[in-house]
Scaffold this active site. Sequence first.
Site, PDB file in Angstrom:
ATOM      1  N   TYR A 102      50.721  27.698  47.522  1.00  0.00           N
ATOM      2  CA  TYR A 102      49.793  27.653  48.642  1.00  0.00           C
ATOM      3  C   TYR A 102      50.522  27.314  49.939  1.00  0.00           C
ATOM      4  CZ  TYR A 102      46.115  27.335  45.086  1.00  0.00           C
ATOM      5  OH  TYR A 102      45.292  27.571  44.024  1.00  0.00           O
ATOM      6  N   ARG A 104      48.693  26.224  52.990  1.00  0.00           N
ATOM      7  CA  ARG A 104      47.401  25.960  53.616  1.00  0.00           C
ATOM      8  C   ARG A 104      47.381  24.612  54.340  1.00  0.00           C
ATOM      9  NH1 ARG A 104      44.006  26.296  48.085  1.00  0.00           N
ATOM     10  NH2 ARG A 104      42.285  26.675  49.529  1.00  0.00           N
ATOM     11  N   TYR A 165      39.820  22.045  39.519  1.00  0.00           N
ATOM     12  CA  TYR A 165      40.912  21.149  39.900  1.00  0.00           C
ATOM     13  C   TYR A 165      42.207  21.926  40.151  1.00  0.00           C
ATOM     14  CZ  TYR A 165      44.523  17.564  39.552  1.00  0.00           C
ATOM     15  OH  TYR A 165      45.599  16.746  39.808  1.00  0.00           O
ATOM     16  N   ARG A 226      36.042  27.008  27.962  1.00  0.00           N
ATOM     17  CA  ARG A 226      37.066  26.717  26.956  1.00  0.00           C
ATOM     18  C   ARG A 226      38.101  27.840  26.848  1.00  0.00           C
ATOM     19  NH1 ARG A 226      34.898  22.187  24.760  1.00  0.00           N
ATOM     20  NH2 ARG A 226      32.654  22.090  24.370  1.00  0.00           N
ATOM     21  N   ALA A 231      32.864  29.370  25.799  1.00  0.00           N
ATOM     22  CA  ALA A 231      32.245  28.364  26.668  1.00  0.00           C
ATOM     23  C   ALA A 231      31.033  27.775  25.961  1.00  0.00           C
ATOM     24  CB  ALA A 231      31.847  28.989  27.996  1.00  0.00           C
ATOM     25  N   GLY A 254      41.435  33.845  38.752  1.00  0.00           N
ATOM     26  CA  GLY A 254      40.101  34.260  39.183  1.00  0.00           C
ATOM     27  C   GLY A 254      39.083  34.330  38.071  1.00  0.00           C
ATOM     28  N   ALA A 255      39.515  34.107  36.822  1.00  0.00           N
ATOM     29  CA  ALA A 255      38.584  34.225  35.697  1.00  0.00           C
ATOM     30  C   ALA A 255      37.468  33.179  35.774  1.00  0.00           C
ATOM     31  CB  ALA A 255      39.337  34.100  34.378  1.00  0.00           C
ATOM     32  N   ASP A 257      36.183  31.789  38.457  1.00  0.00           N
ATOM     33  CA  ASP A 257      35.237  32.158  39.510  1.00  0.00           C
ATOM     34  C   ASP A 257      34.333  33.295  39.044  1.00  0.00           C
ATOM     35  OD1 ASP A 257      36.565  30.301  41.147  1.00  0.00           O
ATOM     36  OD2 ASP A 257      37.981  31.830  41.831  1.00  0.00           O
TER      37      ASP A 257
END
Length: 315
Positions: A102, A104, A165, A226, A231, A254-255, A257
């Site tokens: 990152y 940022r 996180y 999981r 999940a 991205g999975a 999200d």
Amino acid sequence: MSDVLTFGETMAALRADRPLQLGGSLGLSVAGAESNVAIGLARLGHSVRWAGLTGTDEFGRLVLRTLRAEGVDISCAATTEAGPTGLVIFEPRVADLVRVRYYRDRSAGASLGPEHLGRALAEPARVLHVTGVTTALGAGPCEAVAAAVRAAPAMGARVSLDVNYRSGLWSTAEAAATLRPLARHVDILVASDDELPLIASELARTEDARVESLLDQGVGEVVIKRGADGAEVFHRGGSFALAAVAVPVRDTVGAGDAFVAGYLSALLDGEPVEARLDRAVTTGAFAVASAGDWEGLPRRDELGLLRVTPGSTLR
């Protein structure tokens, strides 16, 4: 009324085709936890507002252009000269292992504060979606999240929080100290199994105890991701688990999200918990089977594609 309001930092994203030290090509796109969810929901036919902050630079224009093109309402977004649009670089290392860097610090997104959300929070929405990524960006963004979740009842919005996180942004101790006070404002909590301790009571030592502590604080649904094992959703009426959809793994970024977008989409459709989780693991599978944070996410009429026999040609 919009279906969903979300906000946070969306960055320019550079994806390398080989380890950075070897040179090679970099592909340019955009990425950000909340905007990934926004795009996923928009593709599924929902009305979504994104109220982030970008720099007055070409990367910022790319962010806004991309979101607009994907059908996301950016009328409450703003630009600032306080810093540049952030940058994230994805570097493939081995197999599906990707290193993320990152850039940022002091970015436009890091200057986001409650004052930037006035117009967005004045308009009603069915769901307010926030993430732990934004709270990790500094005092201003953290205050913006806290102000938004407190304002949600007046908007008529349910609050969705994805812990999300990022160890490169803050420590587990910092994350826990910030996220735990937010739990009592949350209706739908999403976390991976290893993120759950960051928001549950510090006195809870097992997963069952952590879930119970969150439900006791008023969280309506605790959704635990999981990974390859699927999940599970916990609520006062019980729990429901579902296996992941088996697909060739191309890119896992991205999975999470995509999973959230699927879950919230089915929630907005009035579907029961079982159907919400089914759509969540389906949209998550689209993400891991495609390159990019959001590029492979499905439209509503494509949700059944993963049930087609592998190797088929659609004519």
